[in-house]
Enzyme design. Structure first.
Site, mmCIF file in Angstrom:
data_model
loop_
_atom_site.group_PDB
_atom_site.id
_atom_site.type_symbol
_atom_site.label_atom_id
_atom_site.label_comp_id
_atom_site.label_asym_id
_atom_site.label_seq_id
_atom_site.Cartn_x
_atom_site.Cartn_y
_atom_site.Cartn_z
ATOM 1 N N CYS A 147 -21.341 33.378 47.066
ATOM 2 C CA CYS A 147 -21.005 32.872 48.401
ATOM 3 C C CYS A 147 -19.549 32.432 48.466
ATOM 4 O O CYS A 147 -18.833 32.736 49.428
ATOM 5 C CB CYS A 147 -21.928 31.714 48.769
ATOM 6 S SG CYS A 147 -21.628 31.050 50.437
ATOM 7 N N CYS A 181 -29.270 26.958 49.007
ATOM 8 C CA CYS A 181 -29.411 26.642 50.427
ATOM 9 C C CYS A 181 -30.496 27.449 51.120
ATOM 10 O O CYS A 181 -31.139 26.960 52.047
ATOM 11 C CB CYS A 181 -28.078 26.826 51.147
ATOM 12 S SG CYS A 181 -27.428 28.514 51.112
#
Length: 366
Positions: free
Chosen positions: A106, A204
């Site tokens: 990410c 997440c």
């Protein structure tokens, strides 16, 4: 002290205390500050009852901070890119017997590639995040990534993919502080609702921590059964999908033994799990592919400097020697044997507090 600046900084706002304080600090320093949040998590994954980041609830929280600070706030939708580059890759790696770190992907692809380009379109000169790390520059205008002042909160491990090109456009405003100081700044500025906000520590897009359950529901998932073998190659059991296992795992293997058994190796190619004793989980070296040197000059200095390596986010710094192999991969030799080296995780090399670079672990040598 207010220092007027004609530079604009876009702060990546997650709705948490670290990014919020980054915006507070930069505004006090006189920068023109804008907040920018990324929409990454599909609504069917995020939940208001579970701690995530970059969810709708977090974006709303970030917007409230920006309104109170009197700065503009923008939202960019990277949901498709996040699914392709992070979520789908995470699933593929697990199905291949690896244990990936999606936060690194990410950072490399979403935050410090796509997002940097987007903030440039908004006219920003810099992007700032709430990472606990530091950036330094020498007289030759070479940039260096350093560990944070608070080593307990240091996040330099997940930032090893940064380059000279993007480091010149990045700021880490909380890198010289500890968490207590960060929370105090938020509280003193009147943000008592976020000053005590808990850190997001889980992946997440898997807020309930059920990684195997998440993978099993993915369209690419396969619960194909296979063999569990000892290190002699003898079949001693059966597994119900290799993504249910990771190197170093001891519980829920499903095989009775007078001595504890650990997962030593996972073969995605053959759909097999290999187990052994704790001593079989010890290795004295590993190989890393696609190694990123933050400063290219260290390619010629790697074997001459004293180095340590972290083999996962929470690992200690192990003393080691590193060298470049003919195929360009990096060989890391430990001073002492290390346990539970996991293919798919990243090995990050340091020289003191300076990050030399890192790459993905592809192999270990017992």
């Amino acid at each position: 002290m207010l220092i007027k600046s004609n530079k604009t900084v876009a702060v990546a706002m997650s709705g948490g205390v670290d990014s919020s304080v980054s915006a507070i600090i930069l505004k006090k320093k006189g920068y023109s500050v804008i907040g920018i949040s990324m929409h990454l998590i599909p609504e069917n994954i995020s939940s208001g009852n579970l701690k995530t980041c970059c969810s709708t609830e977090d974006i709303i929280s970030a917007k409230k901070v920006c309104v109170k600070l009197g700065i503009p706030h923008f939202v960019v939708n990277f949901e498709n890119e996040f699914k392709t580059h992070v979520i789908d890759r995470f699933v593929r790696e697990y199905l291949d017997g690896k244990t990936p770190n999606p936060c690194i992907i990410c950072n490399n692809i979403i935050k410090f590639d796509l997002l940097i380009e987007r903030v440039k379109e908004l006219g920003a000169d810099f992007i700032a995040t709430g990472h606990y790390a530091r950036i330094a520059r020498n007289t030759k205008a070479n940039y260096f990534l350093l560990k944070s002042k608070d080593l307990f909160k240091d996040q330099s491990y997940v930032l090893y993919g940064l380059s000279q090109k993007n480091l010149k456009h990045i700021m880490f405003p909380v890198g010289n502080m500890n968490k207590i100081q960060t929370r105090r700044i938020a509280s003193d500025a009147g943000f008592t609702d976020i000053s005590g906000k808990k850190d997001s520590v889980e992946i997440c897009f898997v807020p309930d921590k059920d990684y195997t359950g998440f993978i099993s529901r993915h369209p690419h998932a396969s619960s194909k059964k296979g063999f569990i073998k000892n290190l002699k190659g003898e079949i001693i059991g059966e597994h119900n999908g290799i993504y249910n296992y990771t190197v170093g795992q001891r519980k829920k293997i499903g095989i009775s033994s007078k001595n504890p058994l650990y997962v030593v190796k996972i073969s995605g190619e053959n759909n097999e799990i290999f187990v052994g004793d704790i001593k079989d989980c010890m290795s004295d070296s590993l190989t890393v592919k696609n190694f990123n040197f933050i400063n290219p000059e260290y390619k010629n200095l790697l074997e001459e400097i004293k180095t340590t390596v972290k083999i996962r986010y929470s690992s200690p710094d192990y003393k080691c020697k590193a060298s470049i192999l003919e195929d360009g991969s990096i060989k890391i030799k430990f001073d002492e044997k290390v346990k539970f080296i996991t293919p798919g995780q990243s090995a990050v090399i340091y020289s003191g507090i300076k990050v030399i670079g890192g790459g993905v672990i592809i192999d270990t040598v017992p």
